[in-house]
Write an enzyme that holds these catalytic residues in place. Sequence first.
Site, PDB file in Angstrom:
ATOM      1  N   HIS A 168       0.409 -10.142   0.243  1.00 61.74           N
ATOM      2  CA  HIS A 168       0.202  -9.776  -1.115  1.00 61.74           C
ATOM      3  C   HIS A 168       0.544 -10.696  -2.122  1.00 61.74           C
ATOM      4  CE1 HIS A 168       0.362  -5.193   0.891  1.00 61.74           C
ATOM      5  NE2 HIS A 168      -0.569  -6.054   1.300  1.00 61.74           N
ATOM      6  N   ARG A 195       9.538   1.148   6.416  1.00 63.33           N
ATOM      7  CA  ARG A 195       8.372   1.534   6.091  1.00 63.33           C
ATOM      8  C   ARG A 195       7.551   2.508   7.198  1.00 63.33           C
ATOM      9  NH1 ARG A 195       2.900  -1.160   3.215  1.00 63.33           N
ATOM     10  NH2 ARG A 195       1.325  -0.185   4.675  1.00 63.33           N
ATOM     11  N   ASP A 231       3.182 -10.759   5.677  1.00 62.74           N
ATOM     12  CA  ASP A 231       3.829 -10.567   4.244  1.00 62.74           C
ATOM     13  C   ASP A 231       4.711 -11.778   4.058  1.00 62.74           C
ATOM     14  OD1 ASP A 231       2.864  -7.743   4.130  1.00 62.74           O
ATOM     15  OD2 ASP A 231       4.622  -7.225   5.334  1.00 62.74           O
ATOM     16  N   HIS A 276       7.841  -4.123   4.896  1.00 63.44           N
ATOM     17  CA  HIS A 276       8.285  -3.222   6.086  1.00 63.44           C
ATOM     18  C   HIS A 276       9.898  -3.333   6.251  1.00 63.44           C
ATOM     19  CE1 HIS A 276       4.075  -2.121   7.267  1.00 63.44           C
ATOM     20  NE2 HIS A 276       4.062  -3.192   6.881  1.00 63.44           N
ATOM     21  N   ASP A 332       4.745   3.753   8.500  1.00 61.37           N
ATOM     22  CA  ASP A 332       3.299   3.616   9.359  1.00 61.37           C
ATOM     23  C   ASP A 332       3.215   2.808  10.492  1.00 61.37           C
ATOM     24  OD1 ASP A 332       3.341   1.541   7.548  1.00 61.37           O
ATOM     25  OD2 ASP A 332       1.026   1.699   6.896  1.00 61.37           O
ATOM     26  N   ARG A 333       3.835   1.592  10.190  1.00 60.71           N
ATOM     27  CA  ARG A 333       3.765   0.576  11.369  1.00 60.71           C
ATOM     28  C   ARG A 333       4.966   0.661  12.340  1.00 60.71           C
ATOM     29  NH1 ARG A 333      -0.409  -2.701  11.412  1.00 60.71           N
ATOM     30  NH2 ARG A 333      -1.446  -3.190   9.430  1.00 60.71           N
ATOM     31  N   SER A 370       0.830  -1.319   0.034  1.00 62.31           N
ATOM     32  CA  SER A 370      -0.121   0.063  -0.056  1.00 62.31           C
ATOM     33  C   SER A 370       0.868   1.367  -0.107  1.00 62.31           C
ATOM     34  CB  SER A 370      -0.909   0.061   1.216  1.00 62.31           C
ATOM     35  OG  SER A 370      -1.764  -1.112   1.208  1.00 62.31           O
ATOM     36  N   HIS A 417      -2.569  -2.859  -5.138  1.00 61.63           N
ATOM     37  CA  HIS A 417      -1.952  -4.235  -5.155  1.00 61.63           C
ATOM     38  C   HIS A 417      -3.015  -5.376  -4.829  1.00 61.63           C
ATOM     39  CE1 HIS A 417      -2.155  -4.516  -0.859  1.00 61.63           C
ATOM     40  NE2 HIS A 417      -1.971  -3.521  -0.697  1.00 61.63           N
ATOM     41  N   ARG A 474      -0.764   0.091  13.970  1.00 63.15           N
ATOM     42  CA  ARG A 474      -0.820   1.632  13.423  1.00 63.15           C
ATOM     43  C   ARG A 474      -2.095   2.207  13.676  1.00 63.15           C
ATOM     44  NH1 ARG A 474      -0.878  -0.256   7.149  1.00 63.15           N
ATOM     45  NH2 ARG A 474      -3.040  -0.954   6.983  1.00 63.15           N
TER      46      ARG A 474
END
Length: 505
Positions: free
Chosen positions: A456, A254, A154, A124, A256-257, A63, A438, A189
């Site tokens: 994903h 990454r 993931d 991530h 956000d998390r 994302s 995705h 998050r």
Amino acid sequence: MNAPKPVVLCILDGWGLSDDKTANAPYLAKTPTFDAIMTKGPHARLITHGPDVGLPSGQMGNSEVGHTNIGAGRVVAMDLGQIDLAIEDGSFFDNAALRDFIARTRAAGGTAHLMGLVSDGGVHGHLNHIIAAAQAITNAGVPVVMHAITDGRDVAPKSAYGFMAELEDRLPKGARIVTVTGRYFALDRDNRWERVQEAYDAMVRGEGRRVSTAHSAIDYAYNQSESDEFITASVLTGYDGMRDGDSLFCLNFRADRAREILRAIGEPGFADFDTGARPALSALLGMVEYSDAHNAYMTTVFPKRDIVNTLGAWVARHGLRQFRLAETEKYPHVTFFLNGGKEEAEPGEDRFMPKSPKVATYDMQPEMSAPEVTDKFVEAIGAGYDLIVTNYANPDMVGHTGDLKAAIKACEAVDQGLSRVIAALEQAGGAMIVTADHGNCEMMIDPETGGPHTAHTLNPVPVALVGGPAGVTLRDGRLSDLAPTVLALMGLPKPPEMTGESLIT
């Protein structure tokens, strides 16, 4: 001909296309609105992985990558590839921020704490980056302890044994694993601070489920029916927490998390839960920048690169109004990531963020907050905005649970929303591009293991045009072609930095 108003970009997060119908939630779901969009109007497919989105070949999209490329209107070289290259050419080991981190830790007589996601998922973080950092620091004579965050989201849900064995095998002398925690706790998050506190207590205070080895932490978790993502924060024998003078290096690239756990560890005045007395760390380093607020108390190995003239910036520059909408799980994607890593809204950019439901996992409530998103979506269509960007989180967030029945319900909830949105759009005289960032929920069973598939995919995603000019078609392309397509519908030229091309033919 007048440009339609509003022009809408609707992102069905995690909604991929696959010819394999076996455990394909979008195919199995009752989605009459989406089906009509894909059969009656212009439609095509977009690539969302590998070099087409700035990732290494074969690396699945996600994302953050997707929304960054969508908003930029150009292929953006992503952090994973940049970091891999720096390790390969040796520049990582000479990085000034990393060298300063090592010097500060050594001067304080402290231990360097590494924190990162232990897998090769590449969304991530990456196991290779952990090893490189441990080598750089131990080579300088500084002891290293590792806070291992297990993945299972993931990558396969129960793949931690292999990754942990590889980590233990490759860690240099002078480095050891001291905690094992599932990403459900360490990488929240959505302000679920009770989860974050479990990870914090293990990493910082040395409090949690006591185990003798990293493998025994996984053993115990599996016996308790905890898959990798949900492993309870576990503390290895002999570790009793961080001390004054120690340092922390977050290896996740990454943002956000990583934000919440880093706030708890380092943010001055943090008050979202009782941290107790926090150690006075000698240094706090991140692989990337996590936010402007984090920059106030952290340094970074790879500073943010400016992405100028994003879709939002270009629309604002032309004096037009825009609206961004997503529930909290995907809110950073339609704001921060879509705007090229910029926190602040553009002039004339309004935002709304319904709260995601407070459930343990989203298979328990697969509709999530789609009804509220749709209510606001319909309202925005009639409010005079020139551009609306909306993200429906359901296909991705429920897809990550590995529950096929729930994923089918998630797709159906989104389709019900689309029905209302299209009715409002027709009344307003607008046009909409429906697409995804995705794939995910079109593959709910792992073809290799026969078990749940939670990651994903490399599948293409749909792109369709609703209410556009008569007689046009869409060509296949990639995510960076979406912004130029939106601008073409709005009657705006694209900025010179956008190398993507309109999909309309």
